[in-house]
Scaffold this motif. Structure first.
Motif, PDB file in Angstrom:
ATOM      1  N   ASN A  10     -43.195  15.151  42.311  1.00 59.43           N
ATOM      2  CA  ASN A  10     -43.220  15.437  40.880  1.00 59.43           C
ATOM      3  C   ASN A  10     -43.725  14.217  40.106  1.00 59.43           C
ATOM      4  N   ASP A  11     -44.805  14.409  39.384  1.00 59.77           N
ATOM      5  CA  ASP A  11     -45.404  13.298  38.632  1.00 59.77           C
ATOM      6  C   ASP A  11     -44.580  12.894  37.416  1.00 59.77           C
ATOM      7  N   LYS A  31     -42.986   4.278  44.463  1.00 55.68           N
ATOM      8  CA  LYS A  31     -42.869   5.695  44.803  1.00 55.68           C
ATOM      9  C   LYS A  31     -44.036   6.193  45.649  1.00 55.68           C
ATOM     10  N   ASN A  32     -45.241   5.786  45.302  1.00 52.77           N
ATOM     11  CA  ASN A  32     -46.429   6.349  45.948  1.00 52.77           C
ATOM     12  C   ASN A  32     -47.023   5.462  47.055  1.00 52.77           C
ATOM     13  N   ARG A  33     -46.343   4.386  47.390  1.00 50.95           N
ATOM     14  CA  ARG A  33     -46.865   3.557  48.476  1.00 50.95           C
ATOM     15  C   ARG A  33     -46.587   4.215  49.826  1.00 50.95           C
ATOM     16  N   SER A  34     -47.312   3.765  50.845  1.00 48.31           N
ATOM     17  CA  SER A  34     -47.094   4.288  52.191  1.00 48.31           C
ATOM     18  C   SER A  34     -45.984   3.503  52.881  1.00 48.31           C
ATOM     19  N   PHE A  35     -45.508   4.021  53.991  1.00 53.20           N
ATOM     20  CA  PHE A  35     -44.469   3.310  54.738  1.00 53.20           C
ATOM     21  C   PHE A  35     -44.978   1.950  55.199  1.00 53.20           C
ATOM     22  N   GLU A  75     -32.345   6.361  36.544  1.00 52.81           N
ATOM     23  CA  GLU A  75     -32.733   7.763  36.476  1.00 52.81           C
ATOM     24  C   GLU A  75     -33.336   8.290  37.775  1.00 52.81           C
ATOM     25  N   PRO A  76     -34.195   7.522  38.480  1.00 51.10           N
ATOM     26  CA  PRO A  76     -34.722   8.050  39.739  1.00 51.10           C
ATOM     27  C   PRO A  76     -33.628   8.455  40.720  1.00 51.10           C
ATOM     28  N   ASP A  77     -32.560   7.664  40.819  1.00 53.28           N
ATOM     29  CA  ASP A  77     -31.475   8.024  41.733  1.00 53.28           C
ATOM     30  C   ASP A  77     -30.764   9.293  41.276  1.00 53.28           C
TER      31      ASP A  77
END
Length: 415
Positions: free
Chosen positions: A135-136, A143-147, A398-400
């Protein structure tokens, strides 16, 4: 005569081929012992159809694909559950218990299914995580980084148990002491009179939080070198991964009560003195926690919230793990967790998880109701915190709230 000559030719050709193979793979063979000495212990024997033969390719196998093949032969595809046993290595009895194979005899197959309500609860929590990560409208750092982009030092909360194929991300102030005890029992990393400890509550607290008792992802580099990150991803794919969370604001209250309302010399020197100087008009706070408590001086909960919201705090050092956000500790958008437990339903979730892992006959989750922080206390604790600070704090966590399905605390934020 012709047969003997032909045999000698085959011997010579075979020897030459083996020498060539050793030369080609010399570098990889030198590193392979770093992984091969770590066994995956057997679990319950679960029948499964023979694996389909992989499609033939012309590509030369790499050492990394050999690692995959080695791990896969011991795991039931897609479950993270061990299948076939590995031989006992008796060559070096001084190896750590977590690296030795000890045959298990406690396994049993459960005859009754897990309640549909519990299965649906887990499905809902996993689905919510996936939706929030896609969800954007919810944005947070990393959030959008790779492992692969996660720094090694940020993987120190992922505990691995190779004996049972389990990965646990521990979150402080969410029953992590007892879950760490369970991981010690399962990994058999603590021996008493030469026998693995079986009682979680018999494990001293100082050992529970001793990093040497747990094999975490951030230690992979030292053990596996250049193959560490690849091996992490293999285990993330095959093992059962779980974490436990709780209401973010209640977790903060619990952290404050435990670290600042009790005498804790380390937290007093590292954090409380800073809060007293910055927010309590105490330019020279007492030198020790005993002196501070004797004079009735310690940071208030409002001071603690000010400290969390102060931009200078994170400039000096990252949040301490006891109040660091769960998304920063456990990376839920990079790791697909198989089980998400909530402290609010801890007993049911623990029973469900141990049964899912098929170890509920090996260990029980030790419950404790001593000094628990209740959600109903939130309003009282936040009364002294200015409304604007409460709203800023919600933005910080808020993210949590959204990732793990906790409702926005409107009663605190809309007064």
């Amino acid at each position: 005569m012709g047969t003997s000559r032909m045999f000698r030719i085959f011997v010579v050709l075979g020897s030459a081929f083996m020498i060539l193979l050793i030369i080609i793979y010399w570098d990889d063979v030198g590193a392979s012992h770093l992984y091969l000495h770590t066994p995956v212990s057997p679990g319950p024997k679960i029948p499964h159809p023979p694996p389909k033969a992989p499609p033939q390719t012309s590509r030369t196998p790499s050492f990394l694909s050999d690692i995959d093949a080695f791990v896969n032969q011991f795991l039931e595809p897609g479950t993270g559950e061990p299948t076939d046993p590995v031989p006992v290595d008796t060559g070096n009895q001084s190896e750590k218990a977590e690296e030795r194979y000890v045959p298990r005899r406690e396994w049993k197959i459960h005859l009754t299914p897990v309640a549909a309500e519990l299965r649906e609860r887990q499905e809902h929590r996993r689905k919510l995580l996936q939706e929030m990560c896609a969800n954007d409208s919810i944005v947070f750092p990393g959030k959008n980084r790779s492992f692969d982009d996660i720094p090694n030092k940020e993987l120190d909360h992922l505990i691995v148990d190779d004996r049972h194929g389990i990965i646990y991300c521990y979150v402080p102030k969410v029953a992590c002491s007892n879950w760490k005890r369970i991981m010690i029992i399962l990994s058999e990393s603590l021996l008493r009179d030469g026998v693995p400890q079986r009682d979680p509550l018999a494990i001293p607290r100082d050992l529970v939080h001793n990093s040497s008792m747990h094999f975490t992802f951030n230690k992979f580099w030292k053990r596996y070198g250049k193959f560490a990150r690849h091996l992490m991803k293999v285990k993330l794919k095959k093992y059962t991964k779980f974490l436990f969370v709780r209401d973010p604001f209640v977790r903060l209250i619990s952290a404050y009560r435990n670290k600042f309302e009790l005498r804790n010399e380390d937290f007093y020197r590292r954090f409380a003195q800073v809060m007293l100087r910055r927010y309590a008009n105490q330019p020279t706070p007492p030198a020790t926690v005993d002196e501070a408590f004797s004079s009735g001086l310690h940071p208030t909960f409002s001071h603690f919230i000010q400290y969390l919201l102060d931009p200078q705090t994170e400039k000096e050092m990252p949040f301490n793990e006891h109040w660091r956000q769960v998304y920063r500790l456990c990376h839920p958008c990079q790791i697909q967790y198989d089980f998400v437990g909530h402290l609010e339903s801890a007993e049911e979730d623990a029973e469900h998880l141990l049964r899912q892992l098929r170890v509920d006959n090996v260990v029980e989750f030790p419950t404790s109701h001593r000094n628990l922080t209740a959600s109903s206390w939130e309003a009282d604790w936040f009364n002294a915190v200015p409304l604007e600070a409460r709203r800023e704090l919600y933005k910080l966590y808020e993210p949590d709230f959204r990732l793990f399905g906790y409702e926005r605390p409107d009663s605190i934020l809309n007064e």
